[in-house]
Motif scaffolding. Structure first.
Motif, short mmCIF file in Angstrom:
data_model
loop_
_atom_site.label_atom_id
_atom_site.label_comp_id
_atom_site.label_asym_id
_atom_site.label_seq_id
_atom_site.Cartn_x
_atom_site.Cartn_y
_atom_site.Cartn_z
N ARG A 24 64.42 -68.84 -14.47
CA ARG A 24 63.45 -69.79 -14.30
C ARG A 24 63.03 -70.64 -15.17
N CYS A 25 62.04 -70.74 -15.71
CA CYS A 25 61.42 -71.33 -16.54
C CYS A 25 62.40 -71.96 -18.06
N LYS A 26 63.64 -70.97 -18.54
CA LYS A 26 64.57 -71.93 -19.35
C LYS A 26 63.79 -71.69 -20.81
N GLY A 27 63.09 -70.82 -20.69
CA GLY A 27 62.04 -70.37 -22.18
C GLY A 27 61.23 -71.48 -23.04
N GLY A 28 60.16 -71.69 -22.14
CA GLY A 28 59.93 -72.65 -21.96
C GLY A 28 58.28 -73.05 -23.22
N CYS A 29 58.10 -71.64 -22.77
CA CYS A 29 56.81 -71.48 -23.75
C CYS A 29 57.63 -71.85 -25.08
N CYS A 30 58.35 -71.46 -25.49
CA CYS A 30 59.14 -72.26 -26.84
C CYS A 30 58.85 -74.12 -27.25
N GLU A 31 57.79 -74.09 -25.78
CA GLU A 31 58.35 -76.36 -26.09
C GLU A 31 56.92 -76.21 -25.45
N ASP A 32 56.32 -75.73 -24.73
CA ASP A 32 55.41 -75.99 -24.06
C ASP A 32 53.57 -75.24 -24.72
N GLY A 33 53.09 -76.73 -25.32
CA GLY A 33 51.63 -75.88 -26.18
C GLY A 33 51.07 -76.59 -26.78
N ASP A 34 49.84 -76.16 -27.44
CA ASP A 34 49.25 -77.54 -28.45
C ASP A 34 49.41 -77.09 -29.58
N ALA A 35 50.48 -76.14 -30.15
CA ALA A 35 51.25 -76.07 -31.50
C ALA A 35 52.54 -74.92 -31.39
N GLY A 36 52.82 -75.21 -32.30
CA GLY A 36 53.96 -74.30 -32.72
C GLY A 36 53.44 -73.17 -32.44
N ALA A 37 54.85 -71.73 -33.04
CA ALA A 37 54.07 -70.83 -32.84
C ALA A 37 53.02 -70.15 -34.18
N PRO A 38 51.75 -69.42 -33.34
CA PRO A 38 51.14 -68.93 -34.58
C PRO A 38 51.72 -68.18 -35.41
N LEU A 39 51.32 -67.90 -36.75
CA LEU A 39 52.27 -66.65 -37.66
C LEU A 39 51.50 -66.42 -38.57
N LEU A 40 51.69 -65.11 -38.63
CA LEU A 40 51.03 -64.29 -39.75
C LEU A 40 51.07 -64.54 -41.19
N GLN A 41 50.21 -64.19 -42.09
CA GLN A 41 50.13 -64.56 -43.44
C GLN A 41 51.59 -63.86 -43.78
N SER A 42 51.92 -62.56 -43.41
CA SER A 42 52.75 -61.83 -44.26
C SER A 42 54.56 -62.65 -42.92
N GLU A 43 54.03 -63.49 -42.46
CA GLU A 43 55.55 -64.29 -41.90
C GLU A 43 55.53 -65.37 -43.07
N LEU A 44 55.25 -65.88 -42.87
CA LEU A 44 55.24 -67.51 -44.48
C LEU A 44 56.04 -67.10 -44.89
N ASP A 45 56.26 -65.70 -45.44
CA ASP A 45 56.74 -65.14 -46.54
C ASP A 45 58.29 -65.37 -45.64
N TYR A 46 58.23 -64.36 -44.36
CA TYR A 46 59.58 -63.80 -43.79
C TYR A 46 60.49 -65.90 -44.02
N LEU A 47 59.46 -66.27 -43.19
CA LEU A 47 59.97 -67.62 -43.08
C LEU A 47 60.27 -68.23 -44.05
N LYS A 48 60.12 -67.88 -45.91
CA LYS A 48 60.39 -68.83 -46.95
C LYS A 48 61.76 -67.97 -47.50
N ASP A 49 61.82 -66.18 -47.05
CA ASP A 49 62.90 -66.34 -47.28
C ASP A 49 64.48 -66.08 -46.69
N TYR A 50 63.71 -65.86 -45.27
CA TYR A 50 65.29 -65.90 -44.56
C TYR A 50 65.25 -67.29 -44.17
#
Length: 196
Positions: A24-50
């Motif tokens: 029904r929602c087609k994953g709309g939470c991935c495009e409907d919002g005031d900004a991108g997905a909030p990230l923890l400080q530790s997740e910044l390293d995950y995005l760099k590493d992977y």
């Protein structure tokens, strides 16, 4: 309000019912919002590493935006977040053949390529975590579905009689641990008995 360790949990987390209905929602939470997905400080390293492993799961538009904006950006209201494509879809997302928005990070995880499932803010949705300005060690866990976007999920949750915290067991356990979830579950059962 439920208090477990340093976390204050809204009663709605255990009382409201919710089950994502992607058809029904087609994953709309991935495009409907005031900004991108909030990230923890530790997740910044995950995005760099992977990042290089996740790259094949991304769209050309998402890759292009990350090249312009970076793998993550700082938002004055939300802190570190994932970039978006034209202020809409997360750069790490893609649409499947059914038109459902999926997470490239999660797909890489499901394919066994990386050990990180996706940002915890996405995994916990529609639960949102915020911190006290007075005491940064104190967290607030609130139930905040999107009014229109999540109507189908609220309806399905009621139909299946699944409380939001039960639907989000994996995410809550991932973030807070098994013992925390068990305490939350026991508290929810006790609250239910008191109302019966």
């Amino acid at each position: 309000m439920i208090a477990i360790d340093n976390v204050l949990i809204s009663d709605e987390v255990v009382e409201e019912q919710f089950v994502c209905d992607l058809t029904r929602c087609k994953g709309g939470c991935c495009e409907d919002g005031d900004a991108g997905a909030p990230l923890l400080q530790s997740e910044l390293d995950y995005l760099k590493d992977y990042y290089d492993v996740v790259l094949p799961y991304m769209t050309p538009e998402g890759i292009s935006e990350n090249e312009k904006q970076g793998k993550f950006i700082y938002d004055k209201h939300f802190g570190w977040v994932t970039p978006t494509i034209k202020g809409e879809m997360c750069t790490y997302a893609f649409r499947d053949t059914e038109g459902v928005i999926k997470c490239g990070i999660e797909q890489a995880y499901l394919d066994g390529k990386i050990p990180w499932k996706k940002p915890i803010s996405c995994h916990l949705f529609p639960i949102k975590i915020s911190h006290s300005e007075v005491d940064p060690s104190m967290e607030y866990m609130n139930y905040e579905p999107r009014e229109d976007l999540c109507k189908a999920a609220c309806k399905l949750g009621k139909k299946l009689k699944v409380p939001a915290y039960v639907f989000l067991k994996e995410a809550i356990t991932r973030h807070y641990g098994e013992e925390f979830y068990q305490t939350l579950d026991q508290t929810a059962q006790y609250m239910k008995e008191q109302k019966a």
